[in-house]
Design a protein around this motif. Structure first.
Motif, PDB file in Angstrom:
ATOM      1  N   LYS A  32      32.209 -67.652  97.533  1.00 52.39           N
ATOM      2  CA  LYS A  32      32.534 -67.293  98.917  1.00 52.39           C
ATOM      3  C   LYS A  32      31.222 -67.266  99.692  1.00 52.39           C
ATOM      4  O   LYS A  32      30.246 -66.669  99.240  1.00 52.39           O
ATOM      5  CB  LYS A  32      33.194 -65.906  98.992  1.00 52.39           C
ATOM      6  N   PHE A  33      31.215 -67.897 100.861  1.00 54.33           N
ATOM      7  CA  PHE A  33      29.998 -67.970 101.676  1.00 54.33           C
ATOM      8  C   PHE A  33      30.128 -67.058 102.883  1.00 54.33           C
ATOM      9  O   PHE A  33      31.195 -66.943 103.481  1.00 54.33           O
ATOM     10  CB  PHE A  33      29.745 -69.409 102.125  1.00 54.33           C
ATOM     11  N   ARG A  34      29.023 -66.413 103.241  1.00 53.66           N
ATOM     12  CA  ARG A  34      29.010 -65.525 104.407  1.00 53.66           C
ATOM     13  C   ARG A  34      28.777 -66.285 105.711  1.00 53.66           C
ATOM     14  O   ARG A  34      29.039 -65.768 106.776  1.00 53.66           O
ATOM     15  CB  ARG A  34      27.937 -64.452 104.244  1.00 53.66           C
ATOM     16  N   SER A  35      28.284 -67.527 105.606  1.00 52.37           N
ATOM     17  CA  SER A  35      28.005 -68.299 106.816  1.00 52.37           C
ATOM     18  C   SER A  35      27.982 -69.785 106.491  1.00 52.37           C
ATOM     19  O   SER A  35      27.889 -70.178 105.321  1.00 52.37           O
ATOM     20  CB  SER A  35      26.650 -67.891 107.403  1.00 52.37           C
ATOM     21  N   ASP A  36      28.042 -70.599 107.536  1.00 53.24           N
ATOM     22  CA  ASP A  36      27.937 -72.041 107.361  1.00 53.24           C
ATOM     23  C   ASP A  36      26.558 -72.416 106.837  1.00 53.24           C
ATOM     24  O   ASP A  36      26.420 -73.355 106.051  1.00 53.24           O
ATOM     25  CB  ASP A  36      28.198 -72.767 108.686  1.00 53.24           C
ATOM     26  N   VAL A  37      25.544 -71.682 107.256  1.00 52.49           N
ATOM     27  CA  VAL A  37      24.181 -71.952 106.796  1.00 52.49           C
ATOM     28  C   VAL A  37      24.096 -71.729 105.286  1.00 52.49           C
ATOM     29  O   VAL A  37      23.524 -72.545 104.554  1.00 52.49           O
ATOM     30  CB  VAL A  37      23.157 -71.074 107.553  1.00 52.49           C
ATOM     31  N   GLU A  38      24.664 -70.630 104.819  1.00 50.04           N
ATOM     32  CA  GLU A  38      24.658 -70.335 103.387  1.00 50.04           C
ATOM     33  C   GLU A  38      25.432 -71.407 102.616  1.00 50.04           C
ATOM     34  O   GLU A  38      24.979 -71.876 101.569  1.00 50.04           O
ATOM     35  CB  GLU A  38      25.284 -68.960 103.142  1.00 50.04           C
ATOM     36  N   ALA A  39      26.568 -71.831 103.149  1.00 48.49           N
ATOM     37  CA  ALA A  39      27.361 -72.876 102.498  1.00 48.49           C
ATOM     38  C   ALA A  39      26.573 -74.182 102.450  1.00 48.49           C
ATOM     39  O   ALA A  39      26.543 -74.861 101.419  1.00 48.49           O
ATOM     40  CB  ALA A  39      28.685 -73.077 103.233  1.00 48.49           C
ATOM     41  N   GLY A  40      25.932 -74.531 103.552  1.00 48.52           N
ATOM     42  CA  GLY A  40      25.150 -75.757 103.594  1.00 48.52           C
ATOM     43  C   GLY A  40      24.024 -75.755 102.579  1.00 48.52           C
ATOM     44  O   GLY A  40      23.790 -76.754 101.885  1.00 48.52           O
ATOM     45  N   ALA A  41      23.321 -74.627 102.480  1.00 45.53           N
ATOM     46  CA  ALA A  41      22.219 -74.514 101.519  1.00 45.53           C
ATOM     47  C   ALA A  41      22.745 -74.653 100.087  1.00 45.53           C
ATOM     48  O   ALA A  41      22.115 -75.305  99.244  1.00 45.53           O
ATOM     49  CB  ALA A  41      21.499 -73.182 101.698  1.00 45.53           C
ATOM     50  N   PHE A  42      23.901 -74.062  99.823  1.00 48.19           N
ATOM     51  CA  PHE A  42      24.491 -74.151  98.485  1.00 48.19           C
ATOM     52  C   PHE A  42      24.817 -75.594  98.131  1.00 48.19           C
ATOM     53  O   PHE A  42      24.424 -76.096  97.081  1.00 48.19           O
ATOM     54  CB  PHE A  42      25.756 -73.290  98.403  1.00 48.19           C
ATOM     55  N   TRP A  43      25.536 -76.282  99.022  1.00 49.30           N
ATOM     56  CA  TRP A  43      25.973 -77.640  98.713  1.00 49.30           C
ATOM     57  C   TRP A  43      24.827 -78.639  98.686  1.00 49.30           C
ATOM     58  O   TRP A  43      24.930 -79.681  98.050  1.00 49.30           O
ATOM     59  CB  TRP A  43      27.086 -78.088  99.655  1.00 49.30           C
ATOM     60  N   MET A  44      23.720 -78.326  99.362  1.00 43.40           N
ATOM     61  CA  MET A  44      22.551 -79.202  99.300  1.00 43.40           C
ATOM     62  C   MET A  44      21.869 -79.130  97.927  1.00 43.40           C
ATOM     63  O   MET A  44      21.149 -80.040  97.549  1.00 43.40           O
ATOM     64  CB  MET A  44      21.542 -78.840 100.394  1.00 43.40           C
ATOM     65  N   SER A  45      22.117 -78.051  97.199  1.00 42.45           N
ATOM     66  CA  SER A  45      21.439 -77.879  95.910  1.00 42.45           C
ATOM     67  C   SER A  45      22.398 -77.875  94.707  1.00 42.45           C
ATOM     68  O   SER A  45      21.968 -77.599  93.590  1.00 42.45           O
ATOM     69  CB  SER A  45      20.632 -76.573  95.927  1.00 42.45           C
ATOM     70  N   HIS A  46      23.669 -78.145  94.932  1.00 43.07           N
ATOM     71  CA  HIS A  46      24.643 -78.162  93.838  1.00 43.07           C
ATOM     72  C   HIS A  46      25.485 -79.437  93.901  1.00 43.07           C
ATOM     73  O   HIS A  46      25.736 -79.972  94.982  1.00 43.07           O
ATOM     74  CB  HIS A  46      25.568 -76.939  93.921  1.00 43.07           C
ATOM     75  N   ASP A  47      25.951 -79.872  92.757  1.00 40.96           N
ATOM     76  CA  ASP A  47      26.786 -81.067  92.665  1.00 40.96           C
ATOM     77  C   ASP A  47      28.241 -80.681  92.887  1.00 40.96           C
ATOM     78  O   ASP A  47      28.814 -79.888  92.126  1.00 40.96           O
ATOM     79  CB  ASP A  47      26.596 -81.701  91.285  1.00 40.96           C
ATOM     80  N   ALA A  48      28.848 -81.249  93.923  1.00 42.51           N
ATOM     81  CA  ALA A  48      30.235 -80.925  94.250  1.00 42.51           C
ATOM     82  C   ALA A  48      31.191 -81.278  93.112  1.00 42.51           C
ATOM     83  O   ALA A  48      32.234 -80.643  92.961  1.00 42.51           O
ATOM     84  CB  ALA A  48      30.652 -81.642  95.531  1.00 42.51           C
ATOM     85  N   ALA A  49      30.845 -82.276  92.304  1.00 40.09           N
ATOM     86  CA  ALA A  49      31.715 -82.698  91.203  1.00 40.09           C
ATOM     87  C   ALA A  49      31.895 -81.593  90.163  1.00 40.09           C
ATOM     88  O   ALA A  49      32.863 -81.607  89.404  1.00 40.09           O
ATOM     89  CB  ALA A  49      31.156 -83.951  90.542  1.00 40.09           C
ATOM     90  N   GLU A  50      30.981 -80.630  90.114  1.00 40.30           N
ATOM     91  CA  GLU A  50      31.116 -79.511  89.179  1.00 40.30           C
ATOM     92  C   GLU A  50      32.082 -78.442  89.698  1.00 40.30           C
ATOM     93  O   GLU A  50      32.495 -77.558  88.958  1.00 40.30           O
ATOM     94  CB  GLU A  50      29.751 -78.875  88.920  1.00 40.30           C
ATOM     95  N   TYR A  51      32.437 -78.526  90.982  1.00 43.66           N
ATOM     96  CA  TYR A  51      33.254 -77.493  91.624  1.00 43.66           C
ATOM     97  C   TYR A  51      34.593 -78.009  92.144  1.00 43.66           C
ATOM     98  O   TYR A  51      35.526 -77.235  92.326  1.00 43.66           O
ATOM     99  CB  TYR A  51      32.488 -76.875  92.797  1.00 43.66           C
ATOM    100  N   LEU A  52      34.671 -79.312  92.424  1.00 48.30           N
ATOM    101  CA  LEU A  52      35.870 -79.874  93.043  1.00 48.30           C
ATOM    102  C   LEU A  52      36.359 -81.075  92.252  1.00 48.30           C
ATOM    103  O   LEU A  52      35.559 -81.853  91.723  1.00 48.30           O
ATOM    104  CB  LEU A  52      35.550 -80.325  94.475  1.00 48.30           C
ATOM    105  N   ASP A  53      37.662 -81.240  92.182  1.00 51.66           N
ATOM    106  CA  ASP A  53      38.242 -82.415  91.540  1.00 51.66           C
ATOM    107  C   ASP A  53      38.229 -83.539  92.564  1.00 51.66           C
ATOM    108  O   ASP A  53      39.130 -83.672  93.391  1.00 51.66           O
ATOM    109  CB  ASP A  53      39.669 -82.115  91.066  1.00 51.66           C
ATOM    110  N   LEU A  54      37.175 -84.348  92.523  1.00 51.41           N
ATOM    111  CA  LEU A  54      36.986 -85.399  93.519  1.00 51.41           C
ATOM    112  C   LEU A  54      37.966 -86.555  93.346  1.00 51.41           C
ATOM    113  O   LEU A  54      38.106 -87.376  94.260  1.00 51.41           O
ATOM    114  CB  LEU A  54      35.540 -85.888  93.488  1.00 51.41           C
ATOM    115  N   SER A  55      38.679 -86.611  92.228  1.00 52.45           N
ATOM    116  CA  SER A  55      39.672 -87.676  92.038  1.00 52.45           C
ATOM    117  C   SER A  55      40.852 -87.493  92.985  1.00 52.45           C
ATOM    118  O   SER A  55      41.598 -88.431  93.244  1.00 52.45           O
ATOM    119  CB  SER A  55      40.163 -87.704  90.595  1.00 52.45           C
ATOM    120  N   LYS A  56      41.029 -86.299  93.514  1.00 54.14           N
ATOM    121  CA  LYS A  56      42.130 -86.014  94.447  1.00 54.14           C
ATOM    122  C   LYS A  56      41.677 -86.062  95.909  1.00 54.14           C
ATOM    123  O   LYS A  56      42.441 -85.760  96.804  1.00 54.14           O
ATOM    124  CB  LYS A  56      42.722 -84.639  94.141  1.00 54.14           C
TER     125      LYS A  56
END
Length: 103
Positions: free
Chosen positions: A13-37
């Motif tokens: 859970k992110f407290r802000s868009d800035v926090e979310a942006g920083a997270f996704w810039m340093s993490h691989d979305a494929a580890e968190y989301l089923d990109l096949s869908k």
């Protein structure tokens, strides 16, 4: 034989868009989301609407802004918008904290 489903990590859970942006810039979305869908999305109005204003600044202040912008290799009007956005966020932060404390 199909591959076993990969266990996905929980999206924090992110407290802000800035926090979310920083997270996704340093993490691989494929580890968190089923990109096949994933499905294509169209953003019709990607740019926020803007309003043109007239603003009088002291000449010295404008020159300093231009020097800073030149050092950062950005247009001075863009730098001014960044500075305004940062200050507005700074001013609004105490009000949000007061509201949370009273809940």
């Amino acid at each position: 034989m199909s591959k076993p489903a990969k266990k996905l990590k929980a999206v924090p859970k992110f407290r802000s868009d800035v926090e979310a942006g920083a997270f996704w810039m340093s993490h691989d979305a494929a580890e968190y989301l089923d990109l096949s869908k994933a499905q294509p999305v169209r953003f019709a109005k990607l740019r926020p609407s803007t309003a043109t204003i007239s603003l009088r600044l002291p000449q010295a202040m404008l020159e300093e802004l231009r020097v800073l912008a030149n050092e950062k290799d950005v247009p001075y009007q863009s730098l001014l918008k960044v500075y305004l956005a940062e200050r507005i966020a700074q001013e609004r932060k105490p009000a949000r904290q007061r509201r949370r404390a009273s809940v």
